[in-house]
Design a protein around this motif. Structure first.
Motif, PDB file in Angstrom:
ATOM      1  N   VAL A 158       0.864  -1.182   0.000  1.00  0.00           N
ATOM      2  CA  VAL A 158       0.000   0.000   0.000  1.00  0.00           C
ATOM      3  C   VAL A 158       0.898   1.229   0.000  1.00  0.00           C
ATOM      4  N   THR A 159       0.713   2.107  -0.985  1.00  0.00           N
ATOM      5  CA  THR A 159       1.541   3.309  -1.106  1.00  0.00           C
ATOM      6  C   THR A 159       0.709   4.538  -0.811  1.00  0.00           C
ATOM      7  N   ARG A 160       1.425   5.649  -0.627  1.00  0.00           N
ATOM      8  CA  ARG A 160       0.758   6.928  -0.396  1.00  0.00           C
ATOM      9  C   ARG A 160       1.195   7.894  -1.514  1.00  0.00           C
ATOM     10  N   GLU A 219      -0.464   2.512   5.314  1.00  0.00           N
ATOM     11  CA  GLU A 219       0.654   2.712   4.395  1.00  0.00           C
ATOM     12  C   GLU A 219       1.741   1.679   4.643  1.00  0.00           C
ATOM     13  N   GLY A 220       2.259   1.101   3.580  1.00  0.00           N
ATOM     14  CA  GLY A 220       3.316   0.101   3.669  1.00  0.00           C
ATOM     15  C   GLY A 220       2.824  -1.314   3.891  1.00  0.00           C
ATOM     16  N   GLU A 221       1.565  -1.464   4.256  1.00  0.00           N
ATOM     17  CA  GLU A 221       1.017  -2.802   4.478  1.00  0.00           C
ATOM     18  C   GLU A 221       1.004  -3.557   3.161  1.00  0.00           C
ATOM     19  N   GLN A 222       1.278  -4.854   3.226  1.00  0.00           N
ATOM     20  CA  GLN A 222       1.325  -5.662   2.018  1.00  0.00           C
ATOM     21  C   GLN A 222       0.069  -6.510   1.909  1.00  0.00           C
ATOM     22  N   VAL A 223      -0.477  -6.513   0.704  1.00  0.00           N
ATOM     23  CA  VAL A 223      -1.665  -7.315   0.430  1.00  0.00           C
ATOM     24  C   VAL A 223      -1.349  -8.236  -0.728  1.00  0.00           C
ATOM     25  N   ILE A 224      -2.153  -9.277  -0.823  1.00  0.00           N
ATOM     26  CA  ILE A 224      -1.920 -10.282  -1.862  1.00  0.00           C
ATOM     27  C   ILE A 224      -2.405  -9.743  -3.200  1.00  0.00           C
ATOM     28  N   ASN A 225      -1.602  -9.874  -4.240  1.00  0.00           N
ATOM     29  CA  ASN A 225      -1.999  -9.514  -5.600  1.00  0.00           C
ATOM     30  C   ASN A 225      -2.831 -10.658  -6.160  1.00  0.00           C
TER      31      ASN A 225
END
Length: 522
Positions: A45-47, A510-516
């Motif tokens: 997750v970006t900002r 922000e920065g959290e990773q999620v599955i593509n």
């Protein structure tokens, strides 16, 4: 490290052994992300900033444009401009034959003068010396009118002579049996219509000249106005037939003819001389006609003044006469409006893009003959679907490309959103108008424009790509890894840009990773 490496058995120091060891280490790490046998690709997750746009296609149209026609029925007598000409507001582009309308205006103005004179007389009362002066003025006006009538006989006779010379002298060599029942041209022409018209009108011209000659028998300058006046109207009618003949003959000579260059030049010169004679005769009779009309109005005005002075007046008479004056003024306004309606006047400055007015053409009210594109530049008109119209607002920034100018981008803004829909074969759209920020002289009407309207822009927001978001009937979700297990996390979505990025209002940080997840389910 080198010492430790040297202590390893020799078979473990080979390149193949080292490669196998690396693969085993990577395999172990891979299994750590497999989560029970399934491998995942993660997206952070970006900002940043995101802009929502609505993309549509439209066409350029002028900011100002008008279609014009005549307000009256009549024959077009003048066309002052050509297709593509630049005109200024107020300039006359074309006009009808206004002789009758101008005479009607003069008559209406004379009526106002008469009625006003009567009113003034009623208010002022009568004095003997005023009555005497009015009687003298009336006698002079009547004598001037009589003098004008006396000119009719000479002008009519002169007109006949010129018309006779034009037909029977100047055109003599152009017809076989010119005075017979079936006159024929002495040459052939490629313009069959003009040839037929010329032979038919030659027969008519003889009839008109013979009739005119009969009308002039016994008429002198001393004849009564009742005898002289009809000669004006009939003379103009005779001359009109002759001029039509000359125009038809001229048209035959403009075609491909079996004449030598010398013969053709001689015939054309003869026709030119004939037209000059006939036009001069028409002008002379028109001048006398207009002078008589003006003088008749003067006589009527003086007579009215004298009548008012000779009669007494009451308050009732004065009020009634005041009403007559107002009615006469309304007549002037109507006549002036009719005269203005006989002209096509440019209401804006710009370029003429349509010009269908032709001299001699019969114009009808309300038929567009002239179109003008204004100098105010161009706009883009486009239809927006009902699913996107709610996103738009006045002053939204716009980026445009035109097929006519590849590789260039034009900036603009929305300045009009139609309040009502347009239904085209069941498809609902709303008209949106976009202005250009800068005038560009290269723009033309009808160019295809690809329009991107920036409906919203947000800075410092959380962003994920669309392909990392699950959307279904229950809402929007992302998937995260929790203890090597995929878990759905509800999120609230905001705006989306054309690159496939989506604003995440809530649900992740922000920065959290999620599955593509790589796809979007419905």
């Amino acid at each position: 490290m080198a010492r430790l490496f040297n202590k390893l058995p020799r078979f473990l120091q080979s390149k193949w052994a080292i490669g196998i060891i690396v693969l085993l280490v990577m395999g172990g790490g891979y299994r750590l992300l497999k989560g029970g046998g399934t491998a995942y690709q993660l997206v952070s997750v970006t900002r940043g900033s995101i802009t929502e746009t609505v993309s549509i296609t439209g066409n350029t149209t002028p900011m100002q444009g008008v279609s014009l026609g005549f307000q009256n029925t009549g024959t077009i007598s003048r066309v002052y401009r050509n297709l593509g000409d630049t005109v200024k507001a107020g300039q006359v582009i074309a006009q009808l034959n206004v002789a009758n309308l101008y005479a009607a205006l003069q008559q209406a103005q004379a009526t106002v003068a008469i009625q006003q004179a009567r009113l003034d007389g009623l208010k002022a009362g009568s004095q003997p010396q005023d009555i005497a002066a009015s009687q003298a003025a009336l006698q002079k006006a009547q004598q001037d009118l009589a003098n004008l009538y006396s000119n009719i006989s000479d002008a009519a006779a002169s007109g006949y002579t010129k018309a006779n010379d034009a037909v029977r002298t100047q055109l003599d060599g152009l017809f076989y049996s010119p005075e017979g029942n079936i006159p024929q041209l002495t040459f052939t022409t490629s313009d069959s219509n003009a040839s037929y018209a010329a032979t038919s009108l030659r027969l008519s011209a003889s009839t008109e000249l013979n009739k005119w000659q009969t009308e002039l028998i016994g008429v002198t300058s001393l004849s009564s106005p009742e005898i002289l006046s009809p000669l004006l109207k009939s003379g103009l009618a005779h001359l009109a037939v002759v001029r039509n003949l000359l125009n038809a003959v001229s048209a035959t000579l403009d075609g491909n003819v079996n004449l030598t260059s010398a013969q053709l030049a001689t015939y054309k010169a003869n026709v030119t001389v004939a037209l000059t004679e006939v036009n001069a005769a028409i002008s002379s009779l028109n001048t006398i006609s207009q002078s008589i009309s003006s003088q008749q109005a003067t006589v009527a005005q003086v007579q009215a003044q004298l009548a008012l002075k000779q009669a007494g007046s009451s308050s009732h008479d004065i009020a009634a006469q005041q009403a007559q004056v107002e009615q006469a003024r309304a007549g002037v306004a109507s006549a002036f409006a009719n005269l203005q309606g006989a002209q096509i006047i440019a209401p804006i400055s710009g370029v003429i893009t349509q010009l269908d007015a032709k001299v001699g053409q019969l114009a009808t009210p309300g038929t567009p003959l002239v179109s003008i594109i204004g100098n105010g530049g161009f706009e883009v008109d486009a239809g927006v679907s009902e699913t996107d119209i709610g996103k738009l607002a006045d002053a939204d920034a716009v980026s445009m490309t035109l097929d006519a100018f590849p590789g260039e981008t034009f900036a603009g803004s929305v300045f009009y959103i139609a309040p009502a829909q347009t239904n085209t074969q069941g498809v609902i759209t709303y008209l949106v108008k976009v202005s250009f920020n800068q005038l560009d002289p290269r723009l033309k009407s009808g160019l295809t424009a690809n329009v991107d309207i920036q409906t919203q822009h947000k800075d410092d927001v959380l962003i994920l790509p669309q392909y990392a978001i699950v959307q279904n009937d229950k809402g929007a979700f992302v998937k995260i890894l929790e203890n090597n297990t995929a878990k759905e996390m509800p999120v609230t979505l905001g705006i989306q840009d054309q690159k496939g990025n989506v604003e995440i209002v809530s649900g992740v940080t922000e920065g959290e990773q999620v599955i593509n997840i790589g796809l979007k389910t419905q």
